[in-house]
Design an enzyme around this catalytic site. Sequence first.
Site, mmCIF file in Angstrom:
data_model
loop_
_atom_site.group_PDB
_atom_site.id
_atom_site.type_symbol
_atom_site.label_atom_id
_atom_site.label_comp_id
_atom_site.label_asym_id
_atom_site.label_seq_id
_atom_site.Cartn_x
_atom_site.Cartn_y
_atom_site.Cartn_z
ATOM 1 N N HIS A 1 0.813 -1.214 0.000
ATOM 2 C CA HIS A 1 0.000 0.000 0.000
ATOM 3 C C HIS A 1 0.848 1.267 0.000
ATOM 4 O O HIS A 1 0.291 2.366 -0.128
ATOM 5 C CB HIS A 1 -1.011 -0.014 1.153
ATOM 6 N N ASP B 1 0.048 -7.480 1.736
ATOM 7 C CA ASP B 1 0.544 -6.097 1.773
ATOM 8 C C ASP B 1 2.075 -6.069 1.851
ATOM 9 O O ASP B 1 2.650 -5.719 2.883
ATOM 10 C CB ASP B 1 -0.097 -5.363 2.951
ATOM 11 N N GLN C 1 0.652 6.226 11.508
ATOM 12 C CA GLN C 1 0.797 6.757 10.155
ATOM 13 C C GLN C 1 2.260 7.078 9.848
ATOM 14 O O GLN C 1 2.898 7.805 10.594
ATOM 15 C CB GLN C 1 -0.038 8.033 9.954
ATOM 16 N N GLY C 2 2.758 6.543 8.744
ATOM 17 C CA GLY C 2 4.141 6.789 8.351
ATOM 18 C C GLY C 2 5.088 5.686 8.758
ATOM 19 O O GLY C 2 6.225 5.654 8.302
ATOM 20 N N ASP C 3 4.632 4.809 9.626
ATOM 21 C CA ASP C 3 5.433 3.619 9.951
ATOM 22 C C ASP C 3 5.167 2.490 8.955
ATOM 23 O O ASP C 3 5.913 1.504 8.918
ATOM 24 C CB ASP C 3 5.111 3.116 11.366
ATOM 25 N N SER C 4 4.109 2.616 8.188
ATOM 26 C CA SER C 4 3.730 1.602 7.203
ATOM 27 C C SER C 4 4.919 1.175 6.362
ATOM 28 O O SER C 4 5.722 2.009 5.938
ATOM 29 C CB SER C 4 2.676 2.172 6.259
HETATM 30 C C1 4AZ Z 1 -0.801 4.007 8.693
HETATM 31 O O1 4AZ Z 1 -1.714 4.741 8.353
HETATM 32 C C2 4AZ Z 1 -0.974 3.135 9.872
HETATM 33 N N1 4AZ Z 1 -1.790 1.279 14.396
HETATM 34 C C3 4AZ Z 1 0.027 2.271 10.232
HETATM 35 C C4 4AZ Z 1 -0.115 1.459 11.321
HETATM 36 C C5 4AZ Z 1 -1.273 1.491 12.053
HETATM 37 C C6 4AZ Z 1 -2.305 2.356 11.721
HETATM 38 C C7 4AZ Z 1 -2.148 3.191 10.611
HETATM 39 C C8 4AZ Z 1 -1.419 0.593 13.225
HETATM 40 O O2 4AZ Z 1 0.261 3.983 8.072
#
Ligand code: 4AZ
Length: 258
Positions: free
Chosen positions: A72, A117, A204-207
């Site tokens: 993603h 993913d 958010q941003g750790d994805s």
């Molecule tokens: C994100 O939006 C996201 N709490 C990554 C991890 C988590 C939620 C959102 C897990 O990248």
Amino acid sequence: MKQLLRALKRCSVVAAVALAGLSLQPSAASAAPAPVVGGTRAAQGEFPFMVRLSMGCGGALYAPNIVLTAAHCVNGSGNNTSITATAGVVDLQSASAVKVKSTKVLQAPGYNGKGKDWALIKLAQPIDQPTLKIATTTAYNTGTFTIAGWGAATEGGGQQRYLLKANVPYVSDTACRQAYGSDLVPAEELCAGYVSTGGTDTCQGDSGGPMFRKDNAGAWIQVGIVSWGEGCARAGYPGVYTEVSTFASAIASAAATL
Ligand code: 4AZ
């Protein structure tokens, strides 16, 4: 609609990063930053395989010239010179940061926003840092995991200048299903977090970044890829991670084609 909501949950990072830029942490002398959410600052060199990607995601060095991240985080497969990988530093603004452009992206075959993913990014030059080996069996898909990233330290917060880290416990598929129902793909996803209290999580941003632990020989091994969750660090809602062991063979085959 569920698909759309899930896509929004996963993809908010890119726009958020583009708009927000980096929110700078206070210096080490001031209050301890919460990394990830509920984390602490990683030491320089502690997780040398960590990569920050310019679209606002994390990743890990699978090979010196290949980054493993989340599907993603990328737009599809093919030649792609638009991504910059930053490595070798905990401080993204360090003068010693190594920055390398992408040449190709390979998004997981069959990725449609539910499960699967993962993606690979080929780099124009190898990065001289240790790689992170991936789990090839389910043997390490339990216990305490380490998460790390430059993403938000609070839900809705800004991206971080310094790499943050935290530990989170394994959450069973059964317990995770209680949070997410059929949105969870148990064969392809692994959950982690403090379900009863919340407080520590990726955000958010750790994805795209790795979730990892030590193997029986004391080496780091990647068991997950930061994927999604309902908010960040909320009680009752663990983080959801791509189950790397499920895709280890597919990842190896894909890497061999890059
Ligand atoms: C994100 O939006 C996201 N709490 C990554 C991890 C988590 C939620 C959102 C897990 O990248």
